[in-house]
Design an enzyme around this catalytic site. Structure first.
Site, PDB file in Angstrom:
ATOM      1  N   ARG A   1     -34.640  -7.086  94.072  1.00 27.80           N
ATOM      2  CA  ARG A   1     -33.715  -8.223  94.072  1.00 27.80           C
ATOM      3  C   ARG A   1     -34.245  -9.287  93.115  1.00 27.80           C
ATOM      4  O   ARG A   1     -35.409  -9.661  93.181  1.00 27.80           O
ATOM      5  CB  ARG A   1     -33.570  -8.796  95.483  1.00 27.80           C
ATOM      6  CG  ARG A   1     -32.502  -9.867  95.617  1.00 27.80           C
ATOM      7  CD  ARG A   1     -32.408 -10.352  97.055  1.00 27.80           C
ATOM      8  NE  ARG A   1     -31.986  -9.285  97.949  1.00 27.80           N
ATOM      9  CZ  ARG A   1     -32.299  -9.239  99.255  1.00 27.80           C
ATOM     10  NH1 ARG A   1     -33.041 -10.182  99.786  1.00 27.80           N
ATOM     11  NH2 ARG A   1     -31.876  -8.243 100.006  1.00 27.80           N
TER      12      ARG A   1
ATOM     13  N   ARG B   1     -35.852 -18.522  99.672  1.00 24.16           N
ATOM     14  CA  ARG B   1     -35.296 -17.474  98.832  1.00 24.16           C
ATOM     15  C   ARG B   1     -34.376 -18.074  97.758  1.00 24.16           C
ATOM     16  O   ARG B   1     -34.360 -19.274  97.543  1.00 24.16           O
ATOM     17  CB  ARG B   1     -34.565 -16.452  99.703  1.00 24.16           C
ATOM     18  CG  ARG B   1     -35.522 -15.765 100.693  1.00 24.16           C
ATOM     19  CD  ARG B   1     -34.874 -14.569 101.339  1.00 24.16           C
ATOM     20  NE  ARG B   1     -35.779 -13.864 102.238  1.00 24.16           N
ATOM     21  CZ  ARG B   1     -35.453 -12.750 102.878  1.00 24.16           C
ATOM     22  NH1 ARG B   1     -34.255 -12.215 102.734  1.00 24.16           N
ATOM     23  NH2 ARG B   1     -36.322 -12.158 103.679  1.00 24.16           N
TER      24      ARG B   1
ATOM     25  N   LYS C   1     -37.741 -16.041 106.896  1.00 27.01           N
ATOM     26  CA  LYS C   1     -37.090 -16.415 105.647  1.00 27.01           C
ATOM     27  C   LYS C   1     -36.420 -17.786 105.764  1.00 27.01           C
ATOM     28  O   LYS C   1     -36.097 -18.248 106.863  1.00 27.01           O
ATOM     29  CB  LYS C   1     -36.068 -15.358 105.260  1.00 27.01           C
ATOM     30  CG  LYS C   1     -34.974 -15.120 106.294  1.00 27.01           C
ATOM     31  CD  LYS C   1     -34.152 -13.906 105.924  1.00 27.01           C
ATOM     32  CE  LYS C   1     -33.184 -13.530 107.046  1.00 27.01           C
ATOM     33  NZ  LYS C   1     -32.462 -12.277 106.750  1.00 27.01           N
TER      34      LYS C   1
ATOM     35  N   LYS D   1     -33.337 -20.112 103.729  1.00 28.87           N
ATOM     36  CA  LYS D   1     -32.261 -20.024 102.744  1.00 28.87           C
ATOM     37  C   LYS D   1     -31.647 -21.405 102.504  1.00 28.87           C
ATOM     38  O   LYS D   1     -31.424 -22.155 103.455  1.00 28.87           O
ATOM     39  CB  LYS D   1     -31.181 -19.040 103.206  1.00 28.87           C
ATOM     40  CG  LYS D   1     -31.693 -17.603 103.317  1.00 28.87           C
ATOM     41  CD  LYS D   1     -30.585 -16.639 103.728  1.00 28.87           C
ATOM     42  CE  LYS D   1     -31.089 -15.203 103.781  1.00 28.87           C
ATOM     43  NZ  LYS D   1     -30.021 -14.252 104.165  1.00 28.87           N
TER      44      LYS D   1
ATOM     45  N   CYS E   1     -21.976  -5.810 103.163  1.00 28.93           N
ATOM     46  CA  CYS E   1     -23.355  -5.571 102.740  1.00 28.93           C
ATOM     47  C   CYS E   1     -23.497  -4.128 102.266  1.00 28.93           C
ATOM     48  O   CYS E   1     -22.559  -3.333 102.320  1.00 28.93           O
ATOM     49  CB  CYS E   1     -24.316  -5.865 103.878  1.00 28.93           C
ATOM     50  SG  CYS E   1     -24.216  -4.668 105.230  1.00 28.93           S
TER      51      CYS E   1
ATOM     52  N   CYS F   1     -30.077   1.148 102.911  1.00 26.87           N
ATOM     53  CA  CYS F   1     -30.674   0.118 103.771  1.00 26.87           C
ATOM     54  C   CYS F   1     -31.293   0.759 105.008  1.00 26.87           C
ATOM     55  O   CYS F   1     -30.614   1.455 105.763  1.00 26.87           O
ATOM     56  CB  CYS F   1     -29.631  -0.916 104.165  1.00 26.87           C
ATOM     57  SG  CYS F   1     -30.306  -2.206 105.238  1.00 26.87           S
TER      58      CYS F   1
ATOM     59  N   CYS G   1     -25.408  -3.736 110.204  1.00 26.42           N
ATOM     60  CA  CYS G   1     -26.327  -4.068 111.297  1.00 26.42           C
ATOM     61  C   CYS G   1     -26.111  -5.534 111.651  1.00 26.42           C
ATOM     62  O   CYS G   1     -25.397  -6.257 110.943  1.00 26.42           O
ATOM     63  CB  CYS G   1     -27.776  -3.803 110.888  1.00 26.42           C
ATOM     64  SG  CYS G   1     -28.463  -5.059 109.796  1.00 26.42           S
TER      65      CYS G   1
ATOM     66  N   CYS H   1     -26.202 -10.018 106.628  1.00 19.55           N
ATOM     67  CA  CYS H   1     -26.338 -10.334 105.200  1.00 19.55           C
ATOM     68  C   CYS H   1     -25.024 -10.797 104.584  1.00 19.55           C
ATOM     69  O   CYS H   1     -25.021 -11.620 103.664  1.00 19.55           O
ATOM     70  CB  CYS H   1     -26.873  -9.119 104.442  1.00 19.55           C
ATOM     71  SG  CYS H   1     -28.579  -8.718 104.861  1.00 19.55           S
TER      72      CYS H   1
END
Length: 1448
Positions: free
Chosen positions: A943, A1012, A1077, A1079, A1298, A1304, A1343, A1347
């Site tokens: 990414r 991120r 994370k 964001k 996603c 994934c 899931c 995302c």
């Protein structure tokens, strides 16, 4: 009454966001710091104040903090060392909103070095002028984002009219005023004599105005504008220069410095306040045609070049006149204002003109008479007295302050001292050679020959070299033999005795090891001893600038290999200090002794120094040790640890961040050696451990072995299996562990006792690493076999009873474990304990069931009564991995070299996320490869980090090439508005990342527990505003970027210098980084195309009435991730907590992130995001903590309006006249498909496009900044490749998914590959009901991690198992409201059955402008979600639409 310093300090304090204050040499304290301390007690403003020691680097501190500040001020006395360091960084400093306030006294020599390097240069003579110019400089720097030098004389107290505190910030932020022809609104009128200094006045050339354009004209306009604003506010003139004298003088004197007022007939004096930019036209305006002579009078004590900058400026201006009208120019220096008297000026006028600079007044006085011997702080005598006591007359301090009077101030610098030592050693070597030559002369007397021989033998002896040398000198002086050799020996007589040479310095040398004199001394190989005194108290260790980290000078020296190193503290161990300095003296080479002496000032009592020393040594902050490389060469242990407190608890000490832990990391064998020398306590512990091992062996001889087999996808079942195996070993059992698939039926039939641990995958399926044996067991049962006649077994099954809420699905709960238990019995096995069932919904989760099942296992083996004394090792978590990684290095580099596998080590796969890389495998062929007996088809996802989502055509073409050459031929636009590659195999990782970096992109921090990729709105119609928010997004991204060099070492082959001495340091993250994370998104109302409320931190742009970006509302606490069935997890939308300016934004982002860093839940990653921290602390408490760290409260939030969160497709024109086109790329996948060669088409556009591409958070692409003449060609390419096709339903245009299968590793169901198929069917329903063009935001993820931000969509589907999803309804159309679970488990037929009547009713009953998410709430299908914590309340539908009612 006020001094210039207090006036300047007050303005700097009230105007600045950050102040960097340079400290003088001890024991002096900063004159500015006293003022700041006083202001902090009375002012409501709280700027951040950072101190830089005299030996530190102010430039790096300013650069590090300047970009995030609205205004940063630097205050210092004009010391040469400080100015030179600023000059080195001047190119970068010049573009910062920075004011350099420099106090001078009778000399401008040093500060003039900055003249040509910084855009603006102001000079103030009086306290009032210093106050006014400080305001002017602050205004200029803040509004124009350019650096300003403000030099002022620290004059005696004078009355000063100051600006009120409440008006400083409004003045700095007020609108810019248009500059006038005259200066400061007075048309340049001279206040002394009334003649005008007009910008458009005559210059003596035929009486007409001449237009003279200079490079500084634009800068001068900026200065005028700021000066005009200052004049309007303070009602006092701020002219660039003032003129005193007649209007038609024969001589004009340009004065720069502290020049007293002088009246001389025919002489006009121009006092300069602005030195840069100084326009030629302005210079010529004050030199009338009557002037035949110009004198430049500057206050300089020395200047290294022939001409000064001011002289060159005036020469350049005067040369624009005709030759016959040019006056003669004379450069004159002075040092003392008392020298500037009428008599001295008249002598100048009477003297013949000279082309060389001349000195005003007497110059016979030696400059060194004005030098002061540096003060040695009294506490430091603790060490100097020890050196004097130990070495006596042998001691020579090579940088002694006493040398200043003879050799100048430079005598105390380490570089100069090192040069002196080198010269002395060379002279002693010459002396030795001369004595040896004298021995070869036949005619010398026997007595002289004997003395020469004796001295050569004892020349390195501390005592005898002196005594024999003295005898030899006497003999040589009385000898009748004459020789040039004897003359040379007597000339070098001072070098007969051996010396103990020391250079004494401060810890300031530790800030820049690689470039300091310390480095040269270490690398020189000379026999020199260096004593570095560290005065930072232990209790103040965290109060310094966190970005200015001292390097470990001891470790740096040890890496060189031939340097003696010791760390000592006289107030802790006097004997160790004596031993260290004597060993250092005996070492024939460089020695470095780090000496601890903690004190704040000279008034600190010895008891306080003692307390601080004890704290530092006992805590391990300052370890006492000695390192002798000679012993290492002899095969002995070179390292001696002298800290008693450390020896008492060594392991905890080694885990700390201090000098010794770094040492052990660089030389791991030290830890073993240290532990092995801890004495009898360790031996006794080992004896007990050996006895315990013997007892365990005896038990295991009687008990049968236990095999533990597990099947686990997520790691939970594996964790319980390992716990069981470890506890079995602790009870003396012989245990082994493996996956279920590691056993075949044949090998399993040979085992006696086996415990199985399994979880659930998909719809009641076994995990991947258990499926092969499960299939084999089923096949054996169909054949009627009974192979397990001797097998005794027990099964522990993990599941979630709420995961399948419908009665018809209840049998999926723990299905693999139940099936395995039954199948093993069917095949002849016998249970030794009943099946254990773990339910995630129990009070302690799966631990509840495990605590019931495990004792049954131990009872079977008869070890249930054994008391286990040893504590179980803590499980290795991400926190351990991060801390042990060496700032994200781990063993990634070694793993890349391992060709035996396509994978990396599991712990390294956690670290590669920080580098923007996820390890994956092709799940479509996972079972096939497992059947073939080969490892999974491992590949990696990469990414890219693209702050703001903007890339150039060159970067696009590089991404296209990387996808073809290293990936699977496609790439994806992600929901973080960046690029993502799949299918990159391990050997292609490094080349891929290197090629990404070649086009000035990178992958650092694209994933991992850090901030991120920062995203921002695309807003094509507002080009100027987009540029501002895009630059802000880049600024925030850069500000929060990890500082580790691991990324460049591993992927770009950049190597560290000096071994590991210069350690990585993460000023924001520390070695543990963030709990999870983080964001950040920047939205521009009315379009919320970034779903700002779904981010940990959101900035909502606020535009003022003029259309300018005023600042941002700050929203915190958004987040999408959920775990199915775990009600401790939930999505959350962010709360708006206030408003900040653009300049405050990066600091606000930093403090919010640091508050999360220090308060986030590191024990449970599922509850570690900011949203949970805020709900745990409370929003008000969290906000208060952030404001405390900022030092000021956030302003109240301002009004704004959102109306959508989808992209605006098609063509648009920006306010700059350039064009943009938004393209629909379904789910962001850039690939060539039959009839849709999107990848090729975008490649062709990139080849000819001159603007940029903007990637959106909705996974689409905008071809941006297209000039009018290029529009037809772009349209032609779009049409050719059908990229301009927007003939899609509103539903499809508003959808997002996603990646999910096949790459994934977290996917439970299809997403990207399935959503277009589902939309094909749902959009038919929409079209049947007249809703083709109506936007309904539909999102799908494979899931629950979210995302694609499903939890703020109007309709969403979250994967639970292949073909099975949770269905959610009721999200806000512009992302302002969470949706809610409507059905926990649905398949495609059920989805269509639910949506058909719902969409039809929406078409018939909706209100004007009502969106689907709002309608389903009003119509009673689902309750609105008011907060994240209430997300589960009312799930399953409302009233007649509840899941149970609908089923009935």
């Amino acid at each position: 009454m006020s001094s210039a310093t207090s006036s300047v300090a007050r303005v700097a304090y009230l105007a600045s966001d950050i102040i960097v204050d340079s400290q003088p040499t001890l024991p002096s304290t900063s004159q500015f710091a006293k003022e700041y301390s006083s202001l902090s007690a009375t002012s409501s403003r709280r700027p951040t104040i950072l101190s830089v020691p005299l030996g530190g680097d102010p430039g790096s501190t300013l650069l590090r903090n300047g970009s995030a500040a609205g205004l940063i001020s630097f205050t210092s006395s004009a010391a040469a060392q400080t100015v030179i360091r600023l000059v080195l960084d001047a190119a970068e400093l010049s573009s910062l909103p920075l004011v350099l306030h420099l106090a001078v006294k009778n000399d401008l020599s040093e500060v003039l070095l900055l003249h040509s390097a910084i855009p603006f240069f102001l000079v103030s003579r009086t306290p009032q002028q210093a106050h006014d110019n400080s305001l002017l400089a602050s205004r200029l720097a803040r509004t124009e984002k350019k650096a300003v030098v403000h030099v002022f004389y620290n004059a005696v107290n004078d009355p000063v009219e100051v600006i009120p505190e409440s008006e400083v910030q409004p003045f700095l932020l007020s609108e810019k005023l248009a500059s006038t022809n005259g200066m400061n609104g007075h048309n340049g009128m001279n206040e002394h004599n009334g003649h005008a200094i007009s910008a458009n006045g005559t210059n003596g050339l035929n009486g007409h105005s001449a237009t003279i354009v200079s490079p500084g004209s634009e800068l001068f306009k900026l200065y005028e504008r700021a000066a005009l604003s200052t004049v309007v506010r303070i009602r006092r003139a701020c002219p660039p220069f003032s003129v005193h004298g007649p209007s038609e003088p024969h001589t004009v004197i340009f004065g720069l410095g502290d020049i007293p007022s002088v009246d001389i007939d025919g002489v006009s004096i121009v006092s300069l306040s602005l030195l840069t930019p100084l326009l030629p036209s302005r210079i010529l305006d004050v030199i009338p045609p009557s002037a035949s002579r110009v004198i430049i009078l500057e206050q300089l004590q020395r200047w290294n070049t022939k001409w000064t900058p001011l002289y060159l400026e005036l020469v350049n201006a005067i040369h624009q006149r005709e030759v016959e009208q040019r006056p003669h120019i004379q450069s004159v220096y002075f040092s003392d204002p008392a020298q500037v008297i009428p008599l001295a000026i008249l002598k100048l006028l009477q003297a013949a003109p000279s082309s060389a600079p001349i000195q005003l007044g007497s110059t016979s006085t030696s400059s060194n008479l004005s030098l002061e011997v540096p003060h040695v702080p009294k506490h430091e005598s603790s060490y100097t007295k020890i050196l004097s006591h130990v070495f006596g007359e042998r001691l020579e301090v090579s940088n002694s302050p006493d040398l200043v009077l003879k050799q100048g101030a430079i005598a105390t610098s380490p570089e100069f001292a090192l040069g002196r030592v080198r010269g002395q050693l060379d002279q002693r070597n010459e002396l030795t050679r001369s004595v040896q030559k004298l021995l070869e002369v036949k005619d010398i007397s026997p007595e002289l020959h004997k003395l020469c021989s004796q001295w050569v033998l004892v020349k390195d002896d501390d005592a005898k070299s002196r005594s024999v040398g003295n005898e030899l000198i006497t003999a040589l002086e009385s000898s009748k033999f004459s020789s040039p050799i004897i003359d040379r020996i007597l000339a070098l007589r001072a070098h007969f005795p051996t010396r103990s040479r020391w250079i004494i310095g401060s810890d300031a040398w530790s800030y820049d090891l690689g470039a300091s004199g310390l480095h040269h001394a270490i690398a020189s190989g000379l026999n020199i001893n260096i004593l570095i005194i560290d005065t930072l108290p232990y209790t103040s260790r965290n109060s310094a600038d966190p970005h200015r980290r001292k390097q470990d000078a001891g470790l740096y020296a040890m890496n060189h290999g031939d340097v003696y190193v010791a760390s000592v503290a006289v107030y802790s161990s006097y004997a160790q200090v004596l031993q260290a300095v004597m060993e250092a003296d005996r070492h024939k080479g460089p020695s470095v002794v780090l000496a601890y002496l903690p004190y704040q000032n000279e008034d600190a009592p010895a008891l306080e120094v003692l307390k601080e020393t004890k704290l530092a040594v006992d805590a391990g902050y300052w370890p006492l040790y000695r390192w002798d490389p000679v012993k290492e060469a002899q095969g002995k242990e070179p390292f001696a640890l002298d800290s008693d407190a450390v020896k008492n608890d060594l392991q905890q000490f080694l885990d700390r961040q201090n000098h010794l832990s770094q040492l052990v990391r660089s030389k791991p064998e030290l830890a073993t050696e240290l532990v092995s020398s801890l004495g009898e306590n360790v031996k006794e512990a080992r004896r007990k451990k050996a006895q315990q091992a013997y007892d365990d062996l005896v038990v295991s001889l009687d008990a049968p072995p236990l095999v533990v087999l597990y099947a686990s996808d997520g790691g939970t079942a594996e964790k319980f299996a390992k716990r069981l195996a470890n506890r079995g070993k602790a009870r003396g059992l012989s245990t082994s562990i493996g996956t279920i698939d590691s056993m075949s039926i044949d090998t399993l039939s040979q085992e006696e006792y086996v415990a199985f641990v399994t979880s659930v995958a998909g719809q009641g399926e076994p995990p991947q690493n258990g499926r092969t044996l499960f299939k084999a067991l089923n096949a054996a049962a169909l054949r009627g076999e009974k192979p397990f006649s001797k097998l005794r077994y027990s099964v522990f099954a993990l599941g979630d009873s709420h995961y399948w809420p419908r009665p018809e699905d209840a049998h999926y709960y723990n299905k693999p474990g139940k099936d395995l238990d039954a199948r093993l019995e069917q095949l002849g096995g016998e249970r030794f304990a009943d099946i254990g069932l773990a339910d995630d919904q129990d009070a302690d989760g799966p631990d509840t069931g495990y605590k019931v099942w495990e004792p049954l296992v131990w009872k079977t083996f008869g070890v249930d009564s054994i008391e286990v004394k040893e504590a179980e090792p803590d499980p290795i978590t991400n926190e351990h991995i991060k801390a042990a990684s060496g700032y994200l290095r781990g063993t990634i580099a070694e793993g890349l070299e391992d060709t035996s596998t396509g994978a990396l080590d599991p712990s390294d796969t956690q670290l590669t996320k920080f580098h923007g890389i996820y390890q994956q495998d092709d799940r479509d062929i996972r079972d096939e490869r497992q059947a073939q007996g080969v490892e999974p088809a491992y590949s990696f996802m990469i990414r890219v980090r693209t702050p703001g989502g903007v890339c150039t055509p060159e970067q696009w073409l590089q991404m296209d090439r990387i996808a073809d050459e290293h990936g699977n031929g496609t790439f994806k636009i992600t929901t973080r508005a960046t690029f993502q590659f799949h299918g990159v195999i391990k050997q292609h990782l490094k080349p891929s990342i290197q090629e990404i970096n070649k086009v000035l992109l990178d992958t650092l921090a694209a994933c991992g527990d850090v901030n991120r990729n920062v995203i921002c709105s695309a807003i094509p119609s507002l080009s100027r505003l987009h540029a501002q928010v895009y630059n802000f997004a880049k600024l925030v991204s850069a500000h929060l970027l990890p500082r580790t060099t691991a990324y460049h070492e591993i992927w770009l082959d950049k190597k560290m210098v000096a071994g590991e001495a210069v350690k990585d340091f993460e000023p924001l993250y520390g070695e543990f980084y963030l709990p999870r994370k983080f964001k950040i998104a920047v939205a521009v109302p009315p379009t919320n195309d970034v779903d700002v409320f779904a981010n940990d931190l959101g900035f909502i742009a606020i535009v003022d009435e003029q259309g300018e970006l005023a600042g941002f509302n700050v929203a915190i606490g958004g987040g999408m991730g959920v775990t199915h069935g775990n009600k401790k997890t939930y999505p959350r939308v962010a709360d708006v907590i206030g408003f900040c300016t653009v300049q405050q934004g990066p600091a606000v982002a930093e403090k919010i992130m640091l508050t999360q860093r220090d308060n986030g839940n590191r024990a449970d990653r599922k509850n570690a995001r900011l949203k949970y921290t805020i709900d745990r602390m409370g929003l008000d408490a969290f906000k208060a903590e952030v404001e405390s760290r900022l030092g000021y409260p956030l302003a109240p939030a301002r009004s704004y309006t959102f109306d959508r969160n989808i992209d605006d497709f098609g063509w648009s024109t920006g306010d700059d006249g350039r064009h943009h086109v938004m393209l629909f790329i379904e789910n962001g996948r850039i690939q060539d498909e039959p009839d849709r060669d999107f990848k090729t088409g975008l490649r062709e556009i990139a080849k000819i496009h001159k603007g940029t591409f903007r990637l959106t958070a909705n996974q689409h692409i905008m071809v941006s900044e297209i000039s009018t003449e290029d529009v037809p060609e772009i349209k032609r390419i779009l049409a050719k490749y059908k990229l301009d096709n927007l003939n899609h339903t509103g539903l499809r245009l508003s959808s997002s998914a996603c990646v999910a299968f096949p790459t994934c590793g977290l996917a439970m169901a299809e997403s990207e590959r399935y959503l277009p198929v589902l939309i094909d069917k749902v959009e038919k329903v929409c079209e049947e009901n007249g809703l083709r063009n109506d936007s309904i935001v539909m999102r799908m993820t494979g899931c629950p991690n979210g995302c694609a931000r499903p939890y703020v969509a109007e309709v969403a589907f979250v994967g639970k198992a292949p073909g099975s999803y949770s269905m959610l309804l009721g999200g806000g159309y512009y992302g302002q409201r969470l949706n809610k679970i409507y059905r926990e488990t649905v398949s495609e037929p059920e989805i269509l059955a639910i949506l058909k009547p719902m969409i039809k009713r929406y078409a018939l009953e909706r209100n004007e402008g009502e969106h689907f998410g709002d309608f389903v709430i009003r119509a009673g299908y689902i309750a609105p979600t008011t907060s994240g914590k209430e997300w589960y309340e009312g799930m399953g539908g409302e009233g007649q639409y509840r899941e149970a009612a609908a089923a009935a």
